[in-house]
Design an enzyme around this catalytic site. Sequence first.
Site, PDB file in Angstrom:
ATOM      1  N   ARG A  88       0.791  -1.247  -0.056  1.00  0.00           N
ATOM      2  CA  ARG A  88      -0.231  -0.036  -0.069  1.00  0.00           C
ATOM      3  C   ARG A  88       0.752   1.094   0.270  1.00  0.00           C
ATOM      4  NH1 ARG A  88      -2.942  -3.754   3.258  1.00  0.00           N
ATOM      5  NH2 ARG A  88      -4.928  -3.954   2.607  1.00  0.00           N
ATOM      6  N   ASP A 148     -11.806  -5.442   7.417  1.00  0.00           N
ATOM      7  CA  ASP A 148     -10.939  -6.332   7.841  1.00  0.00           C
ATOM      8  C   ASP A 148     -11.549  -7.175   8.967  1.00  0.00           C
ATOM      9  OD1 ASP A 148      -8.716  -5.407   6.321  1.00  0.00           O
ATOM     10  OD2 ASP A 148      -8.283  -3.821   7.901  1.00  0.00           O
ATOM     11  N   ARG A 151     -13.631  -9.833   7.025  1.00  0.00           N
ATOM     12  CA  ARG A 151     -12.715 -11.116   6.392  1.00  0.00           C
ATOM     13  C   ARG A 151     -12.462 -11.903   7.654  1.00  0.00           C
ATOM     14  NH1 ARG A 151      -9.252  -6.738   2.689  1.00  0.00           N
ATOM     15  NH2 ARG A 151     -10.546  -7.075   0.811  1.00  0.00           N
ATOM     16  N   HIS A 175      -4.203  -0.102   8.289  1.00  0.00           N
ATOM     17  CA  HIS A 175      -4.959  -0.998   7.326  1.00  0.00           C
ATOM     18  C   HIS A 175      -3.678  -1.527   6.557  1.00  0.00           C
ATOM     19  CE1 HIS A 175      -7.693  -2.564   4.623  1.00  0.00           C
ATOM     20  NE2 HIS A 175      -7.420  -1.893   3.721  1.00  0.00           N
TER      21      HIS A 175
END
Length: 314
Positions: A88, A148, A151, A175
């Site tokens: 990221r 998240d 998930r 994140h």
Amino acid sequence: MRKKITVVGAGQVGTTVAQLIAFRNLADVVLIDIVEGVPQGKALDLQQSGCLQVFDSLITGTNDYKDTADSDIVVITAGVPRKPGQDRADLLKTNANIVKNVTEEVMKHSKNPILIVVSNPLDAMVYLAKEVSGLPRERVMGMAGVLDSARFRTFVALELNCSMVDVDAMVLGGHGDSMVPMPRYTTVSGISITNLMDRDQIERLVERTRKGGAEIVGLLKNGSAFLAPGASVAKMVEAIVQDKKRILPCTAYLNGEYNWKGIFFGVPVELGFNGINKIIELDLTPEEKEALDTSAKDVKTTIEEVDAFLGKSV
Ligand code: APR
């Protein structure tokens, strides 16, 4: 009067968000993108599904920020998605230019919107949006924890072969790869998974959660996840528009909470009509505290990169 929600970026995530807002009759939607024709085409297509999906939300597609005037909420998904193998942080520079420009344009036309940032690297982009907009911290947040934790919930349900809806999870921190799934605060109908699984099982699911975005990028090869991200944003939007006061993990600006100041970080917050009503501080074990501090240090590094990008002394 219906609320007005602008979704910046008519790509995969933005389109999913627009669709879910409309399907749930939450607000009128303005879909805006830099590419000409795409937001207009997608908006018209979505509008034409209204009589079938049963919604009355008006959907506008545009390239002109004037059409976003007086938005109650602005969801920022504009940016370039992660490529396979790219982390990221690599995205930071490209997306910083985009998010800065978008935030400036949004603020020219809406006085006091709530901003929900989705563009990656998330913690850095939401910080940038706060700095550029000058909005109070209650009104600027990032979407990460809901995704998240969704998930993590999914992996727990698949592992235990139990109902998805009985599983609740908490994922805190940045994140990124150092995010902190919290097994003690992850439950199946109120029973902590620490009572239902052994350490190895939990560790495997925690690892898969941490790499959840990369797993999908690796499979898609071209683009990143958008269905669960879109659903996560819609859940936040719903909590705000309907003043639900839901407790959700969101990326919020810390001002001393969890012993950190001046960073955006994934923490449990209460979400309602005015945005973030409060940040909830959990009791942590020394191990959990250490994992969160490691994640916070990672976030701090990306935030310093944003400060350098903005020409702020660090
Ligand atoms: N202004 C408005 N829209 C822009 C701009 C800009 N300056 N620059 C790019 N866009 C648009 C693109 O034209 C594209 O339609 O943003 C959209 C991004 O869509 P996708 O490429 O489909 O990316 P998506 O999968 O939706 O992800 C968007 O969310 O999850 C994060 O990492 C992801 O940062 C990425 C963002």
